[in-house]
Design a protein around this motif. Structure first.
Motif, PDB file in Angstrom:
ATOM      1  N   ARG A  47      46.184  39.957  36.152  1.00 12.05           N
ATOM      2  CA  ARG A  47      46.222  41.294  35.545  1.00 12.05           C
ATOM      3  C   ARG A  47      44.876  41.692  34.959  1.00 12.05           C
ATOM      4  NH1 ARG A  47      51.210  43.582  35.037  1.00 12.05           N
ATOM      5  NH2 ARG A  47      50.319  44.957  33.480  1.00 12.05           N
ATOM      6  N   SER A  48      43.983  40.755  34.749  1.00 13.04           N
ATOM      7  CA  SER A  48      42.663  41.056  34.210  1.00 13.04           C
ATOM      8  C   SER A  48      41.764  41.552  35.336  1.00 13.04           C
ATOM      9  CB  SER A  48      42.069  39.800  33.581  1.00 13.04           C
ATOM     10  OG  SER A  48      40.717  39.999  33.266  1.00 13.04           O
ATOM     11  N   LEU A  49      41.135  42.721  35.127  1.00 17.38           N
ATOM     12  CA  LEU A  49      40.292  43.281  36.185  1.00 17.38           C
ATOM     13  C   LEU A  49      39.025  42.463  36.415  1.00 17.38           C
ATOM     14  CD1 LEU A  49      40.553  47.149  35.876  1.00 17.38           C
ATOM     15  CD2 LEU A  49      41.385  45.679  37.670  1.00 17.38           C
ATOM     16  N   VAL A  50      38.561  41.742  35.401  1.00 12.16           N
ATOM     17  CA  VAL A  50      37.394  40.877  35.606  1.00 12.16           C
ATOM     18  C   VAL A  50      37.753  39.750  36.569  1.00 12.16           C
ATOM     19  CG1 VAL A  50      35.808  39.288  34.476  1.00 12.16           C
ATOM     20  CG2 VAL A  50      36.349  41.463  33.403  1.00 12.16           C
ATOM     21  N   ARG A  51      38.942  39.191  36.430  1.00 13.34           N
ATOM     22  CA  ARG A  51      39.376  38.140  37.357  1.00 13.34           C
ATOM     23  C   ARG A  51      39.616  38.712  38.754  1.00 13.34           C
ATOM     24  NH1 ARG A  51      43.209  34.150  33.818  1.00 13.34           N
ATOM     25  NH2 ARG A  51      41.571  33.542  32.374  1.00 13.34           N
TER      26      ARG A  51
END
Length: 176
Positions: A47-51
């Motif tokens: 859910r993290s956009l960096v990931r």
């Protein structure tokens, strides 16, 4: 014999060596490709956009390594009057460049999306959509939405669909 008559003969003579050179993939590169794509896929599902961004980078690099694996052995540059068995195939190189461009465009889009989300919400986590949560709750309660009207019926019946024919202009025409 003319020069054009020798070309098919030369190609037939070189075909076994060209096929053999592509049938021996480097196991290390195959494992690196599998690792990069698998890790990138796992990160892209977060859910993290960096990931998600890091996952797309790994998937793009995995695809580039995959093109290295399927391109076969390295050879010389394809110049005129070279031995066809010694030159490298330029198609995989063009495919790697295309994969890099697509990966770069995707990463640029995700960077802009991540930055805008951070400006708006102060976090890089993708929030749940309120409408999706409401529909899930209704489905669990086995209820219908307030916008659903069971009295409305479809204006198209199966008899009408069965009678339609295709017009010569590409669209559906009225039944005759």
């Amino acid at each position: 014999m003319t020069a054009t008559a020798l070309v098919p003969t030369q190609i037939r003579a070189l075909a076994p060596t060209l096929i053999e050179s592509t049938l021996e993939p480097n196991l290390t590169l195959v494992l690196v490709t599998v690792f990069l794509v698998a890790t990138g896929t796992a990160l892209a599902l977060d859910r993290s956009l960096v990931r998600v961004l890091l996952g797309m980078v790994l998937i793009g690099n995995g695809v580039a390594v995959l093109y290295l694996v399927i391109s076969g052995r390295a050879g010389r540059a394809p110049f005129v009057d070279e031995d066809p068995a010694a030159i490298s195939d330029p198609l995989p190189q063009a495919m790697v460049l295309t994969a890099i461009v697509i990966s770069l465009a995707t990463i640029g889009f995700l960077l802009a999306l991540s930055y805008r989300l951070w400006q708006v919400s102060g976090t890089d986590d993708v929030p749940d959509d309120a409408e999706d949560a409401r529909i899930q709750r209704l489905a669990l309660e086995d209820q219908t939405s307030s916008t659903y009207d069971p009295s409305e019926t479809s204006t198209t019946t199966s008899d009408e669909l069965a009678g339609e024919t295709t017009s010569p202009h590409g669209g559906a025409s009225e039944p005759t």
